[in-house]
Design a protein around this motif. Structure first.
Motif, PDB file in Angstrom:
ATOM      1  N   THR A  70      40.921 -28.463 -14.591  1.00 24.68           N
ATOM      2  CA  THR A  70      40.868 -29.304 -13.388  1.00 24.68           C
ATOM      3  C   THR A  70      42.223 -29.954 -13.101  1.00 24.68           C
ATOM      4  N   GLN A  71      43.031 -30.196 -14.150  1.00 22.20           N
ATOM      5  CA  GLN A  71      44.374 -30.725 -13.925  1.00 22.20           C
ATOM      6  C   GLN A  71      45.266 -29.699 -13.229  1.00 22.20           C
ATOM      7  N   VAL A  92      44.293 -27.216 -11.280  1.00 16.62           N
ATOM      8  CA  VAL A  92      43.829 -27.086  -9.890  1.00 16.62           C
ATOM      9  C   VAL A  92      44.221 -28.329  -9.087  1.00 16.62           C
ATOM     10  N   GLY A  93      44.046 -29.505  -9.678  1.00  9.08           N
ATOM     11  CA  GLY A  93      44.309 -30.744  -8.956  1.00  9.08           C
ATOM     12  C   GLY A  93      45.771 -30.922  -8.589  1.00  9.08           C
ATOM     13  N   SER A 134      36.967 -35.660  -7.766  1.00 13.30           N
ATOM     14  CA  SER A 134      36.913 -34.290  -7.248  1.00 13.30           C
ATOM     15  C   SER A 134      36.378 -34.263  -5.824  1.00 13.30           C
ATOM     16  N   ALA A 156      40.898 -38.240 -10.748  1.00 15.98           N
ATOM     17  CA  ALA A 156      40.797 -36.811 -11.041  1.00 15.98           C
ATOM     18  C   ALA A 156      42.023 -36.240 -11.741  1.00 15.98           C
ATOM     19  N   PRO A 168      41.331 -38.633 -16.587  1.00 17.02           N
ATOM     20  CA  PRO A 168      41.048 -37.453 -17.416  1.00 17.02           C
ATOM     21  C   PRO A 168      41.595 -37.561 -18.837  1.00 17.02           C
ATOM     22  N   SER A 186      37.871 -25.188  -3.912  1.00 13.96           N
ATOM     23  CA  SER A 186      38.064 -25.121  -5.359  1.00 13.96           C
ATOM     24  C   SER A 186      37.715 -26.451  -6.022  1.00 13.96           C
ATOM     25  N   GLN A 187      37.948 -27.563  -5.321  1.00 19.05           N
ATOM     26  CA  GLN A 187      37.557 -28.862  -5.861  1.00 19.05           C
ATOM     27  C   GLN A 187      36.033 -29.001  -5.925  1.00 19.05           C
ATOM     28  N   CYS A 216      36.114 -27.808  -9.819  1.00 19.25           N
ATOM     29  CA  CYS A 216      36.446 -29.061 -10.508  1.00 19.25           C
ATOM     30  C   CYS A 216      35.267 -30.019 -10.584  1.00 19.25           C
ATOM     31  N   LEU A 268      32.714 -28.907 -13.207  1.00 20.65           N
ATOM     32  CA  LEU A 268      33.249 -29.091 -14.556  1.00 20.65           C
ATOM     33  C   LEU A 268      33.265 -30.566 -14.934  1.00 20.65           C
ATOM     34  N   HIS A 269      33.696 -31.419 -14.017  1.00 18.49           N
ATOM     35  CA  HIS A 269      33.692 -32.855 -14.303  1.00 18.49           C
ATOM     36  C   HIS A 269      32.276 -33.385 -14.512  1.00 18.49           C
TER      37      HIS A 269
END
Length: 397
Positions: free
Chosen positions: A16-17, A19-20, A81, A114, A119, A172-173, A177, A180-181
């Protein structure tokens, strides 16, 4: 519902990092000119979006930290997210500079939840016995952001345009993400869950000593943060200013990523043998010495390459130090709140560093920003030395 713990949770947070950061911070670098053209604004205003995100994130971070200490980080991760998806959707629909800026403001509200520090707070809570190794692994994997997202945006923009890219990143968020979060539900571990972990200690107890250590650490991390956040964006320009052809200057700058990743890998493999504050002091001294090299010995290709390698090794280690040192020095209680307070000056520094170094380079030539970075790294060393002295004094008592 599946609950991710241990290594799988760390891998999920690392994903997620990537992607973010890839879908926010690097957007203007690849799409800024196209956004500026279509929205009727300057390219510099397009880059100012990142500044807006960092400044807003700096001021809301302490609020999120207090919430995480009371309720845990799970809800913040999920909300972050969702807000990032909403902001990216808004960017794709923006019709002018005001809407563009408003979307970056929303990204600023989402960023501390996020991207950082929440995280990493979650990672530290999930792995009380190996928080340092978990954070190093997250930052190591996060080094792949540019490898994935810069080529991806360069390939997609001619095909679908920047608006569709924003929509894709919003999806994608929501589809990657956020789920997953949602699967990660870390709770603060009990005091006896990691009896052998130094990161789980109570930390400095005396209020006066805590205040002194906090401000010394904030000074240290702000100074080194200015260097590690601002200098990478100027490496190619510094190389060409020293007379290198553009191809060689780009080659010098490209050494930075592998150097940072090598440093984090070394920390995973061998770092636990050395106290985190000693790693911080060594890395800051290495950055200071590396930045001074071209001034002392000239700006040749070999010397600039050595500068970037040394800088990259030190900067890679300092990323881990910035996250783990507060946990070691101040203890687990109130860790999220403390990280939120610590990140306020840091994000403000991050927001200004690229512009300040660019102006100094233009006005004073290539040696000027390197000398400033060497000086700030030395000041950072002094600040962290004070932290270590205070922490050692408390440990003796």
């Amino acid at each position: 519902m599946i609950v991710l713990q241990g290594r799988r949770a760390i891998l999920a947070l690392a994903a997620t990092q990537i992607v973010g950061w890839g879908s926010t911070y690097f957007l203007p670098a690849m799409l800024g000119a196209q956004m500026a053209r279509d929205l009727g604004m300057s390219v510099s205003f397009a880059f100012a979006g990142v500044t807006i995100m960092l400044v807003v994130g700096a001021f809301v971070g302490p609020v999120y930290g207090r919430f995480a200490d009371r309720r845990g980080p799970h809800a913040l991760l999920v909300a972050g997210s969702f807000l990032m998806a909403l902001a990216l959707l808004g960017l794709g629909l923006a019709t002018g500079p005001i809407g563009y800026a408003a979307c970056w403001l929303l990204l600023g509200l989402a960023m501390p939840m996020a991207l950082t520090p929440i995280p990493f707070v979650a990672a530290a809570w999930l792995t009380p016995g190996s928080a340092r190794r978990a954070v190093a692994a997250m930052t190591l994997l996060g080094g792949g952001t540019t490898v994935v997202y810069l080529p991806l945006m360069a390939w997609l923009e001619p095909q679908i345009g920047w608006r569709a890219i924003c929509f894709l990143f919003a999806a994608s968020q929501l589809l990657l993400c956020l789920p997953l979060h949602a699967m990660i539900a870390p709770q603060p571990p009990s005091a006896d869950s990691a009896p052998n972990a130094p990161a789980a200690s109570a930390g400095i107890g005396a209020p006066a000593a805590r205040r002194a250590a906090f401000w010394a650490m904030a000074l240290s991390f702000s100074c080194i943060g200015f260097v590690t956040w601002g200098l990478p964006l100027q490496l190619v320009a510094i190389g060409t200013a020293y007379g290198l052809p553009l191809s060689l200057a780009v080659a010098v700058g490209a050494v930075l990523g592998p150097s940072q990743m090598a440093s984090r890998l070394l920390d995973i493999l061998f770092g636990l043998r050395f106290p985190i504050l000693k790693i911080g002091l060594f890395s800051q001294a290495l950055i200071a010495a590396s930045c001074a090299l071209p001034w002392l010995l000239g700006g040749s290709f070999a010397m600039l390459t050595a500068t970037v390698v040394g800088f990259g090794l030190g900067a890679g280690a300092n990323t881990v130090v910035r996250i783990i040192a507060p946990l070691v020095v101040f203890g687990r209680e109130g860790y999220a709140s403390l990280m939120g307070r610590m990140n306020l000056p840091l994000n403000l520094v991050f927001a200004t560093a690229p512009f300040v170094l660019a102006a100094i380079l233009e006005a004073g030539g290539p040696a000027a920003p390197l000398l400033l970075c060497a000086g700030l790294s030395s000041l950072s060393f002094v600040g962290l030395s004070i932290v270590k002295r205070v922490a050692d004094g408390q440990a003796v008592q």
